[in-house]
Structures are given as C-alpha cells and as structure tokens.
Design a protein around this motif. Structure first.
Motif, short mmCIF file in Angstrom:
data_model
loop_
_atom_site.label_atom_id
_atom_site.label_comp_id
_atom_site.label_asym_id
_atom_site.label_seq_id
_atom_site.Cartn_x
_atom_site.Cartn_y
_atom_site.Cartn_z
N ILE A 195 0.64 -1.00 0.12
CA ILE A 195 -0.05 -0.12 0.01
C ILE A 195 0.89 1.13 0.09
N THR A 196 0.67 2.26 -0.97
CA THR A 196 1.57 3.31 -1.00
C THR A 196 1.17 4.28 -0.11
N ARG A 200 -2.41 5.55 1.51
CA ARG A 200 -2.52 5.60 3.00
C ARG A 200 -3.24 7.18 3.25
N ARG A 201 -2.97 8.30 2.65
CA ARG A 201 -3.41 9.47 2.62
C ARG A 201 -4.92 9.58 2.75
N TRP A 202 -5.22 8.64 1.65
CA TRP A 202 -6.77 8.63 1.38
C TRP A 202 -7.38 7.85 2.38
N TYR A 203 -6.91 6.76 3.02
CA TYR A 203 -7.54 6.11 4.03
C TYR A 203 -7.80 7.00 5.02
N ASP A 220 -11.25 1.49 -5.33
CA ASP A 220 -11.41 2.70 -5.56
C ASP A 220 -10.23 3.74 -4.96
N ILE A 221 -9.78 3.30 -3.84
CA ILE A 221 -8.86 3.99 -3.25
C ILE A 221 -7.37 3.88 -4.08
N ARG A 222 -6.95 2.95 -4.56
CA ARG A 222 -5.75 2.70 -5.36
C ARG A 222 -5.97 3.62 -6.74
N VAL A 256 -0.03 4.15 11.60
CA VAL A 256 -0.48 3.27 10.45
C VAL A 256 -0.72 4.31 9.15
N TYR A 257 -1.58 5.43 9.32
CA TYR A 257 -1.85 6.17 8.31
C TYR A 257 -0.40 7.09 7.68
N GLN A 258 0.45 7.28 8.64
CA GLN A 258 1.44 8.16 8.22
C GLN A 258 2.79 7.45 8.15
N GLU A 259 2.92 6.31 8.54
CA GLU A 259 4.18 5.66 8.44
C GLU A 259 4.15 4.56 7.52
N ASP A 260 5.23 4.15 6.89
CA ASP A 260 5.30 3.01 5.93
C ASP A 260 5.41 1.67 7.20
N PRO A 261 4.64 0.46 6.65
CA PRO A 261 4.59 -0.58 7.57
C PRO A 261 6.12 -1.28 7.68
#
Length: 432
Positions: A195-196, A200-203, A220-222, A256-261
């Motif tokens: 997930i890019t 993540r910003r959209w989520y 949709d988000i992708r 989770v939203y702001q950091e790469d996993p």
C-alpha cells in the motif's frame, strides 16, 4: 476492520428481550438469534446503500451480521466490526462520488496554495525553513532503507527455501513447470506492504483502516491515489467525521496512516526481541497472515502498557498461531483489555500456551483470562473454547477468573461456574 469504538451497553436489553434458547435441560446449547430491529438502532439497520439482514446470530462470543449492499455482500463479526463496515460503506459512497476531475482540481488548487505558503515562509524565515527540511528527508530515507531490509530478508529466506527444495526428493531437480512457491514473507508483503503512501493518505481522510478486506473500497482508493499522484500529491482533507478512537488506538491509527509499514516493523523489532522472542519467532509473528500491520502495532502497543509484566513474549507467540482475522481481532482486542486490567490490578506474569491473553497476579494461585466478547452464550464453540483454555492452564491456576467485556447469559454462567470459573461480565465498564 480492527477499530473497536462502540460501547456495549446497547446490547444488554436486546439480549434479554430477544434471545432464543433451544432446550432447557442442563448442558443444552443456546442458539442466539435476534430480529435486526431488536438489537440495532434504525440508523444501523438500513440506509441508502445497505441493509442488515435478519436474523442476527451469534457463535457464542460475538453477534454475526450480514450486510447487503450494491457493492456486494459483507459480513461483520461483532458490533464494533459492523460499525466499521458501515463506515467503510460511507467511504465507498465518497469514493464513488469523487470523479477523476475532482481529484485533479482539488490537488492542483492545494498544490498552488501550498507553494505560495512555502514561498511566504521562506521569505519570513529562510534559515528556519531550510533547517527543517533534513528531518523529512531522513524519515524518507529511513523508510526506503527499512523497505530494502524487509524485502532483502524476504528474498534471502525465499532463496534458502528454494535451495532446500531443490535438494529434496533424493537429489531430483525441482519441477521447472511449477510456479515457484512464495514464502510467508513474500505473501505477507504482497498483501500488506504494497500500500503506497498516497493510498494511506486517502484512508486517513476517510478514517478507514488501510488494511481492510473491503475489496471494492481498496480498488477505488488505489485508483484515486494513482490519479492524485499523476497530478502531484498534496491534498489533505477529512471527508467523513472521525471515528471516536480511544487514545491508544488513535495513536496507533496515526502511525498506520503516516508511516510505512516496513518502518513500523523495523522500529518495534528491538522491543519484541527484548520480550524474549527468537528471530524465528519474530519472523513467524511478522508473517502471520491474520495479523495486519494495524493489528501487529495494536498488540505491540498493548504490550508496552504491560512493560513490567514477565513473559510478554507469550502474547506474540500465541498471536503468531492465529489463523483467521476474526480470531486475530478478538485476541488483539483482548490483549488491549489485559493492559487496562493491569493498570487497575497489577499482573506479575503472562500465562503461556493459551489462545486468549491471560495473566497471573502473583506466584500463588490467582490468575485471569480476558476476552473481548460482546455477548457470551453457551454454544458448541463456547464449550470447545472453554475446554481448550482450561486444559492449558497450569494446575495451580484452577479455578481462575474470566473477565468478559460484555454480556454473559444465565446458561453460560451456570456452565462456567460448574467448571470452576469465577466470571465477571461487563468487567471493564468502570475502567478508563
């Protein structure tokens, strides 16, 4: 979706009014079932784009909901999951109503505004602005390095497995026509690590967990993130009202939203190894398919609240064995409750080899098993689970306390008491 954000008080009256019980003899199983309109407020029964189907049933631990929508059928395990599903459907309405032109226009507008603000800021404080840039670059490079290490570990493990496979069957070469088997790390990476940042910003804008299994929403988000990236990234807005998370969960979701996993995984490795996990056990935890990055971070956060308790590695060893997302969600939510219990009544150590989080208050008899169940009934599943947990308890720990987040039926109470349990229903209602 792992977001538990709704209190359980709504369920009490509905359970008493609408429970169906088959048989009245001792030991008979309950078959919980309710009309939708008896257990859900009108706003959660149906809407413009969804309908919860009758009846609502239960496996003995959680109510189970079936949702009919134009986007396909969905299921929800527990009321918290239902609320998250309905929130996802609102997000789907937003994504379906958002055209590519909308994304291009909004991105362009905000990019221009951001450029003007940056120019103004440089004019006011050029040294301060320049001095602030390296922090973001360092974080970006840290993310890239963490991803490289993550996929490097995956590739190395895959290579080792392929070499081992090639030497099997009495030295016979591997079947060239068969597709190469993917390692657990590769399968995990495909499912969760792809997930890019734009997605993540959209989520985050939609306040939805990036690792949801809602495939129409993911698609949709992708697509919208790709359109936005082609226009130049930059917009930040909140299309929907925020979900009222608890403070720990809010911090988890922010990360989770702001950091790469891969960055999150790298950051917690030292802590988990400090809990006594071996490298192999850590890999098993990191590659468990039922444990999304969100659930992994929630469990690590719960363990941090138990930092002075012995045997924390047991929480992660047991989590690594979970097979389904439903049981993973139940386990992680129960571990979070264990942290709340510890803040009020300190635990000394975590009990090993149990499929639910459990701890001992001292070296003598006295322990507790915690379950984040919304409603416990005496079903075949409940009986199997009770037998399994009780058989795994140390001998000196019996009888033991069972702390339940929600309701416990009279029949379940009788059966559990007969097996030596001290049961506390709604055990966390008075805890922060």
């Amino acid at each position: 979706m792992p977001l538990r954000c709704v209190p359980l008080h709504f369920f009490r009256a509905a359970v008493v009014l609408a429970l169906v019980v088959v048989g009245s003899a001792a030991g008979a199983y309950e078959t919980p079932a309710w009309p939708v309109d008896r257990v859900l407020p009108a706003s959660e029964q149906s809407g413009a784009h969804f309908r919860v189907l009758d009846p609502v049933t239960s496996d003995g631990i959680m109510p189970q909901y079936r949702i009919e929508t134009p986007y396909g059928a969905f299921e929800a395990y527990g009321h918290g999951h239902l609320v998250a599903r309905l929130h996802e459907l609102k997000a789907l309405e937003v994504t379906r109503d958002t055209s590519e032109l909308d994304v291009v226009a909004e991105t362009t507008r905000r990019q221009v505004e951001g450029t003007l603000k940056t120019v103004a800021g440089v004019a006011r404080d050029p040294l301060g602005t320049v001095g602030g840039l390296p922090r973001g670059i360092v974080n970006l490079f840290r993310g890239t390095a963490a991803q490289a290490r993550e996929f490097g570990r995956s590739a190395a493990k895959a290579t080792r497995k392929e070499k081992t496979k090639g030497k099997s069957k009495a030295g016979a070469p591997p079947d060239a026509s068969a597709p190469p088997a993917k390692s657990p790390a590769e399968r995990y990476a495909e499912r969760y690590l792809g997930i890019t940042a734009g997605e993540r910003r959209w989520y985050e804008r939609l306040t939805v967990d990036p690792y949801t299994d809602n495939e129409p929403l993911r698609q949709d988000i992708r697509h919208l993130a790709q359109v936005e990236a082609a226009t130049s990234l930059g917009l930040r807005f909140a299309s929907l009202p925020s979900v009222p998370y608890a403070s720990d969960l809010q911090r988890v979701m922010n990360a989770v939203y702001q950091e790469d996993p891969a960055v999150l995984r790298e950051r917690r490795r030292e802590a988990l190894l400090g809990y006594g996990l071996s490298e192999a056990e850590l890999e098993a935890f990191e590659e468990a398919p039922a444990l999304s990055p969100t659930r992994q971070l929630r469990l690590a956060t719960a363990a941090a609240r138990l930092a002075d308790v012995q045997g924390l590695g047991e929480l992660f060893r047991q989590a690594s064995q979970l097979q389904s997302t439903d049981e993973a969600e139940l386990y992680v939510a129960s571990a979070e409750l264990l942290g709340r219990l510890h803040a009020k009544q300190p635990l000394k150590r975590i009990l090993p080899d149990l499929r639910l989080p459990a701890g001992a208050f001292n070296d003598a008899a006295g322990g507790v098993v915690v379950i984040a169940a919304e409603s416990v009934f005496w079903t075949e599943l409940t009986e199997r689970g009770e037998s399994s947990v009780r058989a795994s308890l140390p001998g000196q720990m019996q009888p033991i306390e069972l702390w339940v987040e929600g309701y416990v039926s009279d029949e379940a109470l009788r059966e559990l008491h007969a097996r030596g349990w001290t049961v506390r229903a709604y055990a966390f209602d008075d805890m922060p």
